[in-house]
Design a protein around this motif. Structure first.
Motif, PDB file in Angstrom:
ATOM      1  N   THR A 167       0.017  11.231 -31.278  1.00  0.00           N
ATOM      2  CA  THR A 167       0.033  11.830 -32.606  1.00  0.00           C
ATOM      3  C   THR A 167      -1.370  11.766 -33.186  1.00  0.00           C
ATOM      4  O   THR A 167      -2.129  10.813 -32.936  1.00  0.00           O
ATOM      5  CB  THR A 167       1.022  11.109 -33.542  1.00  0.00           C
ATOM      6  OG1 THR A 167       0.740   9.693 -33.548  1.00  0.00           O
ATOM      7  CG2 THR A 167       2.454  11.334 -33.087  1.00  0.00           C
ATOM      8  N   VAL A 168      -1.718  12.781 -33.965  1.00  0.00           N
ATOM      9  CA  VAL A 168      -3.053  12.898 -34.547  1.00  0.00           C
ATOM     10  C   VAL A 168      -2.919  13.140 -36.041  1.00  0.00           C
ATOM     11  O   VAL A 168      -2.157  14.017 -36.469  1.00  0.00           O
ATOM     12  CB  VAL A 168      -3.836  14.061 -33.892  1.00  0.00           C
ATOM     13  CG1 VAL A 168      -5.214  14.193 -34.533  1.00  0.00           C
ATOM     14  CG2 VAL A 168      -3.970  13.845 -32.400  1.00  0.00           C
TER      15      VAL A 168
ATOM     16  N   THR B  54      -3.352   8.407 -33.939  1.00  0.00           N
ATOM     17  CA  THR B  54      -2.561   7.356 -34.586  1.00  0.00           C
ATOM     18  C   THR B  54      -1.594   6.654 -33.650  1.00  0.00           C
ATOM     19  O   THR B  54      -1.138   5.558 -33.945  1.00  0.00           O
ATOM     20  CB  THR B  54      -1.763   7.952 -35.766  1.00  0.00           C
ATOM     21  OG1 THR B  54      -0.874   8.958 -35.270  1.00  0.00           O
ATOM     22  CG2 THR B  54      -2.705   8.557 -36.809  1.00  0.00           C
ATOM     23  N   ALA B  55      -1.254   7.282 -32.528  1.00  0.00           N
ATOM     24  CA  ALA B  55      -0.330   6.640 -31.583  1.00  0.00           C
ATOM     25  C   ALA B  55      -0.442   7.325 -30.236  1.00  0.00           C
ATOM     26  O   ALA B  55      -0.752   8.521 -30.153  1.00  0.00           O
ATOM     27  CB  ALA B  55       1.111   6.702 -32.094  1.00  0.00           C
ATOM     28  N   ARG B  56      -0.222   6.541 -29.177  1.00  0.00           N
ATOM     29  CA  ARG B  56      -0.134   7.086 -27.827  1.00  0.00           C
ATOM     30  C   ARG B  56       1.227   6.697 -27.259  1.00  0.00           C
ATOM     31  O   ARG B  56       1.717   5.598 -27.497  1.00  0.00           O
ATOM     32  CB  ARG B  56      -1.228   6.519 -26.921  1.00  0.00           C
ATOM     33  CG  ARG B  56      -2.637   6.767 -27.388  1.00  0.00           C
ATOM     34  CD  ARG B  56      -3.678   6.282 -26.381  1.00  0.00           C
ATOM     35  NE  ARG B  56      -3.367   4.998 -25.787  1.00  0.00           N
ATOM     36  CZ  ARG B  56      -4.217   4.286 -25.053  1.00  0.00           C
ATOM     37  NH1 ARG B  56      -5.432   4.761 -24.824  1.00  0.00           N
ATOM     38  NH2 ARG B  56      -3.874   3.129 -24.553  1.00  0.00           N
TER      39      ARG B  56
ATOM     40  N   VAL C 268      -8.754   8.539 -24.708  1.00  0.00           N
ATOM     41  CA  VAL C 268      -8.957   8.161 -26.102  1.00  0.00           C
ATOM     42  C   VAL C 268      -8.065   6.975 -26.416  1.00  0.00           C
ATOM     43  O   VAL C 268      -7.088   6.701 -25.707  1.00  0.00           O
ATOM     44  CB  VAL C 268      -8.627   9.323 -27.066  1.00  0.00           C
ATOM     45  CG1 VAL C 268      -9.590  10.482 -26.868  1.00  0.00           C
ATOM     46  CG2 VAL C 268      -7.187   9.780 -26.901  1.00  0.00           C
ATOM     47  N   SER C 269      -8.389   6.267 -27.486  1.00  0.00           N
ATOM     48  CA  SER C 269      -7.603   5.130 -27.944  1.00  0.00           C
ATOM     49  C   SER C 269      -7.107   5.391 -29.358  1.00  0.00           C
ATOM     50  O   SER C 269      -7.604   6.295 -30.055  1.00  0.00           O
ATOM     51  CB  SER C 269      -8.445   3.843 -27.916  1.00  0.00           C
ATOM     52  OG  SER C 269      -8.919   3.567 -26.617  1.00  0.00           O
ATOM     53  N   VAL C 270      -6.131   4.590 -29.780  1.00  0.00           N
ATOM     54  CA  VAL C 270      -5.639   4.695 -31.152  1.00  0.00           C
ATOM     55  C   VAL C 270      -6.783   4.377 -32.115  1.00  0.00           C
ATOM     56  O   VAL C 270      -7.488   3.381 -31.943  1.00  0.00           O
ATOM     57  CB  VAL C 270      -4.462   3.734 -31.383  1.00  0.00           C
ATOM     58  CG1 VAL C 270      -4.059   3.730 -32.855  1.00  0.00           C
ATOM     59  CG2 VAL C 270      -3.279   4.129 -30.518  1.00  0.00           C
TER      60      VAL C 270
ATOM     61  N   GLU D 207       4.381   4.380 -36.038  1.00  0.00           N
ATOM     62  CA  GLU D 207       2.930   4.437 -36.019  1.00  0.00           C
ATOM     63  C   GLU D 207       2.378   3.024 -35.876  1.00  0.00           C
ATOM     64  O   GLU D 207       3.042   2.035 -36.177  1.00  0.00           O
ATOM     65  CB  GLU D 207       2.415   5.059 -37.336  1.00  0.00           C
ATOM     66  CG  GLU D 207       2.987   6.436 -37.614  1.00  0.00           C
ATOM     67  CD  GLU D 207       2.570   7.401 -36.522  1.00  0.00           C
ATOM     68  OE1 GLU D 207       1.494   7.212 -35.944  1.00  0.00           O
ATOM     69  OE2 GLU D 207       3.347   8.329 -36.247  1.00  0.00           O
ATOM     70  N   PRO D 208       1.128   2.893 -35.409  1.00  0.00           N
ATOM     71  CA  PRO D 208       0.524   1.564 -35.321  1.00  0.00           C
ATOM     72  C   PRO D 208       0.475   0.914 -36.702  1.00  0.00           C
ATOM     73  O   PRO D 208       0.355   1.590 -37.724  1.00  0.00           O
ATOM     74  CB  PRO D 208      -0.886   1.873 -34.803  1.00  0.00           C
ATOM     75  CG  PRO D 208      -0.775   3.219 -34.166  1.00  0.00           C
ATOM     76  CD  PRO D 208       0.255   3.947 -34.936  1.00  0.00           C
TER      77      PRO D 208
END
Length: 484
Positions: A77-78, A59-61, A26-28, A146-147
């Motif tokens: 994070t989700v 939201t972040a990897r 998965v991606s952000v 976070e992005p």
């Protein structure tokens, strides 16, 4: 208001403490469902797809592909909630919120509580988030960011290596800090290649390699003399010694860290040789009749015909029959209680060479299987071993190992016992050799069989009896019919 939940690398079981990110699934900004696989990781035993117990927007990897993470390190994070999903649909990241530890809001968010499909499906208890102390090489650990939201200013990249970073260093993994500390590297002088300038393990290893290529360079650039210390000029004849483990006379060849499956193999073999007082006996056997019996089985037609039988399956069937006669070898030693534990079931391991290294898949309840069932299970597990999809459960729990090193074209070997088992049967190549058969010299198909056993569980008489029974069954397969 979306709630941001932090998903950490779960305990993958079987004593595994770390895993390497192979690929992100998965991606952000992606919307994920509960229990959807989000990352593929490689452990010391297998490659595993890790599902996320939360449904929402990523939201972040944390960690690029190739990064090694310890169990408990943050994976992603989700953002859970309608607002987060709406923001993702509109192309913007969800509103930032304080990340919540795994399981802290599991019930409220509707999460499954699963940490890995097939491994512990109960939700983790709520715990307060711990604040990690400052580290000497990089100061306090910065909060994960976070992005950036749509339209916000871009996050600055890492400072170039020539200028030390003032304040916290962008490092998340404690393994990266430890590696830098072991090699005397100043993390504030490295440029991170990860997201938002995050310093990865590969960055540290690259810096170590570059420094090794120029052994005369110092780790810390020479500081020009200041007016306060004018009387101590640098002496050209004695340059500063690099803070590096590779001395001028140390070997400069390629170095491969013992980690992952290679490290696990090294640890297990070292423990076996350190802990187990092993001994080996061997015998040559005429396998001509065994090969003829196999050819007859595979040539059968009509209703009695079945799938092809492998030589390994026949040898495995002989092993299980021999262990029924000599159960002392299907055992383990409880060193803490100084007891020999004789096991009731035979879970037969077999050595399989793969691109990732040597693995030992385990055929469960081999003593209950016939030659056809053993052939099918060997084929299934071998295929999974080659594709790297064996599960930890398929790689553990063996009670006896069969090692067919004859596939490498060698006649004999002294196998190292697969700890904590008590014995291993090694099989060399089957080759045409001169042999006395029926009182006359003839060319026969000969194989060398070797048994390495734990001398604590039995003496040479038992080991010799086991090996002789195996050899008799190889030379005269009809002997095996007595035990069927």
């Amino acid at each position: 208001m979306a709630q941001v939940l932090e998903f950490k690398l779960p305990d993958l079981g079987e004593g595994l403490t770390e895993a390497t990110i192979v690929s992100w699934l998965v991606s952000v900004g992606d919307v994920v469902a509960v229990d959807q696989p989000v990352v593929e990781v490689e452990t010391a035993k297998a490659m595993v797809e890790v599902p996320c117990p939360y449904g929402g927007v990523v939201t972040a990897r944390f960690g690029d592909e190739g990064t090694e993470l310890p169990v408990g390190a943050a994976l992603l994070t989700v953002a859970v909630g309608a607002e987060g999903a709406g923001a993702a649909a509109g192309g913007a990241a969800p509103a930032a919120a304080a990340p919540v530890q795994n399981g802290a809001a599991g019930e409220k968010s509707g999460a499954s509580g699963n940490v890995l499909v097939g491994y512990g499906t109960s939700a983790a208890p709520a715990r307060r988030r711990r604040v990690r102390p400052a580290v000497a090489t990089g100061g306090a650990v910065p909060e994960r960011r976070e992005p950036p939201r749509a339209g916000s200013a871009a996050v600055p990249t890492a400072v170039p290596a020539a200028e030390p970073v003032a304040g916290p260093v962008a490092v998340i993994s404690p393994l990266v800090r430890r590696l830098a500390r072991e090699h005397g590297l100043d993390l504030s002088r490295l440029t991170g290649s990860g997201r938002d300038g995050l310093i990865l393990r590969s960055d540290v290893e690259r810096a170590v390699t570059e420094r090794s290529a120029t052994p005369t360079a110092t780790t810390v650039p020479a500081t020009p003399a200041t007016p306060a210390t004018p009387a101590t000029p640098a002496t050209p004849a004695t340059p500063a010694t690099p803070v590096t483990p590779t001395a001028p006379n140390a070997p400069q060849g390629h170095r491969t860290p013992l980690r992952g499956i290679r490290g696990t193999i090294a640890d297990k073999l070292s423990r076996s040789r350190t802990e187990i007082p092993d001994a080996t006996c061997w015998v040559d056997a005429d396998a001509t009749e065994l090969l003829l019996a196999r050819a007859a089985m595979n040539a059968a037609t009509g209703p009695s015909a079945g799938p092809k039988i492998s030589v390994l399956a026949l040898l495995a069937r002989i092993c299980t029959a021999a262990l029924a006669r000599y159960p002392e070898l299907n055992a383990t030693v409880d060193t803490a209680r100084r007891e020999i534990v004789r096991l009731d079931e035979v879970h037969l391991g077999f050595a399989a060479q793969t691109e990732r290294g040597l693995v030992v898949p385990v055929v469960r309840d081999a003593h209950t299987r016939g030659a056809e069932s053993l052939s099918a299970e060997f084929a299934r597990l071998t295929d999974k071993a080659r594709t790297g999809t064996l599960t930890p459960a398929e790689l553990t729990g063996g009670t006896f190992t069969l090692n067919n090193y004859g596939v490498f074209g060698v006649d004999g070997s002294t196998p190292i016992i697969n700890h904590p088992e008590a014995a291993m049967l090694g099989v060399g190549r089957i080759a045409a050799k001169p042999w006395v058969h029926g009182g006359e010299l003839a060319v026969r198909q000969v194989v060398q069989l070797s048994l390495t056993f734990d001398h604590r569980v039995c003496d040479g008489g038992t080991a010799g009896g086991f090996l002789r029974y195996v050899a008799d069954c190889v030379e005269q397969p009809a002997v095996l019919l007595r035990t069927l």
